[in-house]
Design an enzyme around this catalytic site. Structure first.
Site, short mmCIF file in Angstrom:
data_model
loop_
_atom_site.label_atom_id
_atom_site.label_comp_id
_atom_site.label_asym_id
_atom_site.label_seq_id
_atom_site.Cartn_x
_atom_site.Cartn_y
_atom_site.Cartn_z
N LYS A 1 0.82 -1.22 0.00
CA LYS A 1 0.00 0.00 0.00
C LYS A 1 0.85 1.25 0.00
O LYS A 1 0.44 2.28 -0.54
CB LYS A 1 -0.95 0.00 1.20
N LYS B 1 -10.80 -4.30 -4.23
CA LYS B 1 -11.88 -3.32 -4.40
C LYS B 1 -11.47 -2.17 -5.30
O LYS B 1 -12.29 -1.54 -5.94
CB LYS B 1 -12.21 -2.70 -3.04
N LYS C 1 -4.10 -10.10 -6.43
CA LYS C 1 -5.35 -10.36 -5.71
C LYS C 1 -6.50 -9.51 -6.24
O LYS C 1 -6.28 -8.36 -6.59
CB LYS C 1 -5.07 -10.00 -4.23
P1 TYM Z 1 -10.23 -6.12 3.64
O1 TYM Z 1 -11.28 -5.09 3.85
O2 TYM Z 1 -9.15 -5.82 2.68
O3 TYM Z 1 -10.87 -7.49 3.18
C1 TYM Z 1 -11.97 -8.06 3.88
C2 TYM Z 1 -11.88 -9.55 3.94
O4 TYM Z 1 -11.95 -10.11 2.64
C3 TYM Z 1 -10.82 -10.92 2.38
N1 TYM Z 1 -10.44 -10.71 0.99
C4 TYM Z 1 -10.23 -11.69 0.12
N2 TYM Z 1 -10.30 -13.01 0.24
C5 TYM Z 1 -10.02 -13.75 -0.84
N3 TYM Z 1 -9.69 -13.23 -2.04
C6 TYM Z 1 -9.60 -11.89 -2.21
N4 TYM Z 1 -9.28 -11.39 -3.39
C7 TYM Z 1 -9.89 -11.06 -1.10
N5 TYM Z 1 -9.92 -9.71 -0.91
C8 TYM Z 1 -10.27 -9.52 0.37
C9 TYM Z 1 -9.74 -10.39 3.34
O5 TYM Z 1 -8.78 -11.36 3.61
C10 TYM Z 1 -10.56 -10.05 4.55
O6 TYM Z 1 -10.82 -11.17 5.32
N6 TYM Z 1 -7.43 -5.51 7.72
C11 TYM Z 1 -8.64 -6.14 7.21
C12 TYM Z 1 -9.87 -5.65 7.91
C13 TYM Z 1 -9.83 -5.80 9.39
C14 TYM Z 1 -9.97 -7.00 10.12
C15 TYM Z 1 -9.90 -6.62 11.49
C16 TYM Z 1 -10.14 -8.33 9.76
C17 TYM Z 1 -9.69 -4.79 10.29
N7 TYM Z 1 -9.73 -5.29 11.56
C18 TYM Z 1 -9.97 -7.59 12.50
C19 TYM Z 1 -10.23 -9.28 10.78
C20 TYM Z 1 -10.14 -8.90 12.13
C21 TYM Z 1 -8.77 -5.79 5.73
O7 TYM Z 1 -8.22 -4.83 5.26
O8 TYM Z 1 -9.61 -6.56 5.04
#
Ligand code: TYM
Length: 333
Positions: A117, A202, A199
């Site tokens: 990032k 969004k 990956k």
């Molecule tokens: P974030 O918002 O990027 O993604 C949310 C969840 O979706 C999963 N994910 C994917 N899984 C498979 N293939 C993909 N292409 C893909 N893109 C996203 C991510 O692994 C995630 O589970 N830091 C975290 C958010 C967060 C969080 C937490 C998660 C903040 N606090 C506490 C768990 C516990 C994040 O940026 O996810």
């Protein structure tokens, strides 16, 4: 009531930094739904994480609400799960500051997501982007979560959270439950349709399928998905990353195994395979999209869900925070 208290606890969250994608669904939310009966589940919309990169305020507000509607439309029942907005529970920020004082600069420097990032946002590498995993650790540890269902890309952050918890427990006696990442066997890493080497994210509208995409958009995106010139539907991540990704999506959407899918498409070209993957995704997403649209129209219901969620979350979070404050030597209020 008694047995409820004995249930293991789950915490997870998603950033409202963009529309939710097929990756968010297959990597995370789908698992959340299957776990909701067995565990006490707490699901968050992590708006404080989202502002680690610049957001348009009105969009952030809109997406936070839509995301809650999507959680419910995916099958998360507000009476069984606590669902809330991160910034509504100030204990997250408070614990995050404390845990930041128990996290090493070197540990944060090694985080893959930070490295990526900070390249993508080279003109705006904030301290928040750097300390992001500490806030994530605070999210998880406040609720004494046993399990954190996430996609593969978040595994490193959950491991750091464990390290921080272990360090704190070592210094001050048992305070935090050590959480385990819970990563699905199929769909843990959905790749971009345009670039199967990275990956699905969004922020890449062409390579990603949004949960709210219309059927015709989903069809168009899959039609343009990058494959190879071999015209064989075979799972081979190294030599056929595009086709392997489509197979993963197809299987996760249809419930078929990879072998069944390979057999079903044996001898058929991508002209048949790609529309079939798109159809499976359209059918998987249709009820979710329709229910989300219905829920978005009922703003007061969504408000009642996130307010009730924040109240319940705060009750649990404050217990942990008070314990931590006492242990580290803060004077009681
Ligand atoms: P974030 O918002 O990027 O993604 C949310 C969840 O979706 C999963 N994910 C994917 N899984 C498979 N293939 C993909 N292409 C893909 N893109 C996203 C991510 O692994 C995630 O589970 N830091 C975290 C958010 C967060 C969080 C937490 C998660 C903040 N606090 C506490 C768990 C516990 C994040 O940026 O996810």
């Amino acid at each position: 009531m008694e047995s409820q208290n004995q249930k293991k606890r789950i915490f997870s969250g998603i950033q409202p930094s963009g529309e939710l994608t097929l990756g968010s669904y297959m990597g995370a939310i789908r698992n959340w739904v299957t776990l909701q009966d067995e565990y006490e589940c707490i699901y968050c919309i992590v708006d404080m994480h989202a502002i680690t990169v610049r957001q348009v305020p009105a969009e952030l507000r809109r997406r936070s609400l839509v995301q809650l509607a999507e959680y419910i439309a995916c099958g998360l029942d507000p009476s069984k799960n606590v669902m809330f907005i991160q910034s509504h529970v100030p204990q997250h920020a408070e614990l995050s500051w404390i845990l930041g004082c128990y996290t090493q600069f070197g540990e944060l420097s090694r985080m893959t997501q930070f490295k990526m990032k900070s390249q993508q946002h080279a003109d705006n590498i904030t301290a928040g982007l750097f300390t992001y995993p500490v806030l994530m650790a605070a999210d998880i540890l406040l609720y004494q979560a046993d399990l954190v269902p996430v996609g593969e890309d978040q595994k490193q952050h959950v491991e750091l959270c464990r390290d921080i918890a272990q360090r704190f427990n070592g210094l001050y006696s048992d305070t935090f439950t050590l959480p385990e990442p819970f990563i699905p066997k199929l769909g843990a890493r959905i790749m971009s349709l345009g670039d199967p080497g990275s990956k699905m994210s969004k922020s890449d509208p062409d390579g990603c399928v949004y949960m709210m995409d219309k059927p015709e958009d989903i069809q168009r995106k899959f039609k343009r998905a990058v494959t190879d010139c071999e015209a064989a539907v075979k799972f081979d991540k190294v030599n056929k990353p595009g086709v392997s990704n489509l197979l993963t999506i197809y299987c996760a959407a249809s419930g078929k195994t990879v072998q069944e899918a390979e057999e079903a498409f044996a001898g058929q070209g991508y002209g048949v395979f790609k529309p079939a993957v798109a159809d499976a995704v359209v059918e998987l997403m249709r009820p979710i999209r329709e229910e989300t649209e219905r829920l978005i129209a009922d703003k007061s219901y969504l408000e009642s869900v996130y307010r009730d969620g924040a109240r319940r979350a705060q009750g649990i979070a404050q217990k942990t925070l008070s314990k931590v404050q006492r242990k580290i030597g803060f004077l009681a209020r």
